[in-house]
Design a protein around this motif. Structure first.
Motif, short mmCIF file in Angstrom:
data_model
loop_
_atom_site.label_atom_id
_atom_site.label_comp_id
_atom_site.label_asym_id
_atom_site.label_seq_id
_atom_site.Cartn_x
_atom_site.Cartn_y
_atom_site.Cartn_z
N THR A 1 0.80 -1.22 0.00
CA THR A 1 0.00 0.00 0.00
C THR A 1 0.83 1.27 0.00
O THR A 1 0.44 2.28 -0.57
CB THR A 1 -0.96 -0.03 1.22
N ILE A 2 1.99 1.23 0.65
CA ILE A 2 2.84 2.42 0.68
C ILE A 2 4.08 2.27 -0.21
O ILE A 2 4.97 3.12 -0.21
CB ILE A 2 3.24 2.82 2.12
N GLY A 3 4.13 1.20 -0.98
CA GLY A 3 5.13 1.10 -2.05
C GLY A 3 6.56 0.89 -1.61
O GLY A 3 7.49 1.17 -2.39
N VAL A 4 6.78 0.36 -0.41
CA VAL A 4 8.15 0.28 0.11
C VAL A 4 8.88 -1.02 -0.23
O VAL A 4 10.09 -1.12 -0.07
CB VAL A 4 8.16 0.44 1.65
N ALA A 5 8.16 -2.03 -0.71
CA ALA A 5 8.76 -3.36 -0.90
C ALA A 5 9.86 -3.35 -1.94
O ALA A 5 9.82 -2.58 -2.90
CB ALA A 5 7.68 -4.36 -1.31
N THR A 6 10.83 -4.22 -1.73
CA THR A 6 11.81 -4.51 -2.77
C THR A 6 11.75 -6.01 -3.08
O THR A 6 11.03 -6.77 -2.42
CB THR A 6 13.23 -4.06 -2.36
N ARG B 1 19.29 -1.08 -1.03
CA ARG B 1 19.16 -1.14 0.42
C ARG B 1 18.22 -2.28 0.82
O ARG B 1 18.49 -3.04 1.74
CB ARG B 1 18.60 0.19 0.91
N GLY B 2 17.11 -2.39 0.11
CA GLY B 2 16.16 -3.46 0.40
C GLY B 2 16.76 -4.83 0.17
O GLY B 2 16.42 -5.81 0.85
N LEU B 3 17.67 -4.92 -0.78
CA LEU B 3 18.29 -6.21 -1.10
C LEU B 3 19.53 -6.47 -0.24
O LEU B 3 20.18 -7.50 -0.38
CB LEU B 3 18.69 -6.25 -2.58
N GLY B 4 19.85 -5.52 0.63
CA GLY B 4 21.02 -5.69 1.50
C GLY B 4 22.34 -5.59 0.75
O GLY B 4 23.35 -6.12 1.19
N ILE B 5 22.32 -4.88 -0.39
CA ILE B 5 23.54 -4.72 -1.19
C ILE B 5 24.22 -3.40 -0.80
O ILE B 5 23.59 -2.34 -0.84
CB ILE B 5 23.20 -4.73 -2.70
N LEU C 1 18.32 -11.31 -1.91
CA LEU C 1 17.92 -12.30 -2.91
C LEU C 1 19.15 -13.14 -3.24
O LEU C 1 20.24 -12.58 -3.42
CB LEU C 1 17.49 -11.59 -4.20
N ASP C 2 18.99 -14.42 -3.35
CA ASP C 2 20.12 -15.29 -3.68
C ASP C 2 20.75 -14.90 -5.03
O ASP C 2 20.04 -14.54 -5.97
CB ASP C 2 19.66 -16.75 -3.80
N GLY C 3 22.07 -14.99 -5.07
CA GLY C 3 22.75 -14.85 -6.36
C GLY C 3 23.06 -13.43 -6.78
O GLY C 3 23.59 -13.21 -7.87
N LEU C 4 22.74 -12.46 -5.94
CA LEU C 4 23.07 -11.08 -6.30
C LEU C 4 24.41 -10.69 -5.69
O LEU C 4 24.83 -11.27 -4.69
CB LEU C 4 21.97 -10.13 -5.80
#
Lengths: 313, 313
Positions: free
Chosen positions: A192-197, B274-278, B11-14
């Motif tokens: 809903t707030i668009g934060v997902a990666t 940032r979301g992917l921890g990279i 995510l695996d493989g990144l």
């Protein structure tokens, strides 16, 4: 479009066909400042269907006091009867038993309910706890099913919540299982707030699958608030999701408003799927023309990048 | 940002780390209508470095007649000497031998040339055939290497061309191999008109790898014209690419201009990573503040969705 772009290059492991659940007429217009006349709405839904969209969420039978933009549901819905006869799916949102009664009285055969995964949003949006809100939805879903209607359950705040921060996947699984147990035929996972990666998307879909929720019943509903919607969609497709929510022209979020909801634009999604060789049945030029026409009625340009790019071509 | 969003889920493989090649000060400002004073440019580059960006393309030693926005290269570059001493990489674009001489005279140790993959764009932009333009670049690269400089080769129109349509991957491989043979240390694959989708990205990177071009020498440069830049970037990361070009605040393309180039916004990229921890080393809040400051100088809002979202928070 005469240049044959984008080049079509499939990616291994993606579905061959995706069903777009078009939300512009409901989720989009509900979040626009301007209220659009019912004639324009009826033409909008017809044009969307004519562009090849097979599922067009049409309106919401919410109390007019809460969403004045959609106060004309009773007037609009009967005007779409020809589309339903042609096989176009026209789900409508029903917030409660009263809304369901109004929808069923007009012959609606597909309804959607809107649940929150987080306590903060349940409180803010529904003025109930999550459990209380689910208890309210249970008889609504039961009545809809008894009337032979297809029921979609929206799950909002599946990834992050403005008050609570990151949302654990277990919380989403819990609400998803509850909605499934109630009888929902389909679930839509809303960021809903668009934060997902993308990693979070994969983690949630994995958790849901492991909990026994069939992928075929899951749709994804991403917002482009942080520009992540299409990357997240690609990750969901890679997991096997075949239903994607999107809003024609990106309706529902002005790009320069702080309150932007930023729905994924259907055109940007279609550009991706076309490039990947994934069938949608949608004619992009016709859809872009429709979104530009609607942007004219709203008095502002479409936030869809694809619409803006093709508008100049 | 106090809510800890986005949730970090790898995510695996990144790759574990990505180097952002920041192009806002050159590719960005070069494509803005307004010309920014040299003081503002110098502060901009300093602020970008201070936000943690380790590679900041600073300017172009092109003839002022062609790019008046960057006519102050001679004045700007010496003002960045402190950054170079601190180890910040400050590549500059050199269109030809004359530009290289000007850059080397000021002590530039990293230069970039700008080649076209397609005949139409080579003709339009360089007034030469692809082969003729490569013949012009060969001695420039040789001289730069002889002077000890690092050379980046930009390849433009790697996916589609506005005149020619889709670009076969073999064409890109040919130009990439030619630039590599000349001595380019690094190549940047540009989707100049933003039409690529993820399958095409994978196909091109696969073809280059099969042709013996090391992935470690490849950067990707996506434009968000059709909203695809971040999905394409994710696909490139999945292939092992660790250098990504982006433009602070999405500089270089007004979202409502027909001529939008639509550079990928660095902030949207950082949100994803940032979301992917990279790791990137970039402080997002500081970068957003810099882009908002520059937007003030340009007199229009940033087209970056992340900047707009965080500007309201």
């Amino acid at each position: 479009m005469s240049t044959g772009l984008p080049m079509t290059v499939p990616l291994d492991g993606l579905p061959s066909r995706v069903r777009i659940h078009e939300v512009g007429a409901r989720d989009g217009l509900q979040n626009e400042k301007s209220t659009v006349p019912v004639d324009v709405k009826a033409e909008f839904v017809h044009r969307l269907a004519s562009a090849g969209l097979t599922t067009v969420e049409a309106t919401s039978f919410v109390h007019p006091k809460w969403v004045p933009q959609l106060a004309d549901a009773e007037e609009l819905f009967p005007r779409l009867a020809d589309l339903r006869e042609q096989g176009v799916r026209l789900p409508v949102l029903v917030p409660n038993a009263r809304g369901l009664e109004r929808a069923l009285a007009l012959g609606a055969d597909r309804v959607a309910i809107f649940a929150s995964v987080t306590e903060s949003f349940a409180k803010a949006n529904l003025n109930r706890t999550v459990d209380e809100s689910l208890a309210v939805f249970a008889p609504v879903v039961a009545e809809a099913k008894a009337a032979g209607a297809h029921v979609r359950g929206y799950l909002s705040m599946c990834f992050g919540d403005p008050w609570e921060g990151p949302v654990p996947v277990e919380r989403v699984v819990g609400v998803a299982k509850a909605l499934e147990a109630m009888g929902c035929d389909e679930l839509s996972l809303g960021d809903t707030i668009g934060v997902a990666t993308a990693g979070h998307v994969r983690a949630l879909l994995t958790a849901l699958t492991e909990a026994g929720v069939p992928l075929a019943t899951l749709g994804v509903h991403f917002h482009d608030t942080y520009g992540q919607a299409l990357a997240n969609t690609l990750e969901a497709l890679r997991m096997g999701v075949t239903t994607v929510d999107a809003s024609a022209g990106g309706l529902g979020g002005c790009p320069f408003a702080r309150s932007a909801t930023g729905n994924l634009a259907t055109e940007d999604l279609v550009w991706l799927l076309r490039g990947l060789g994934i069938e949608t049945g949608v004619d992009l030029d016709s859809l872009v023309a429709t979104s530009m026409w609607m942007a004219g009625h709203l008095g502002r340009p479409s936030p869809s990048r694809t619409v803006r790019a093709l508008a100049g071509s």
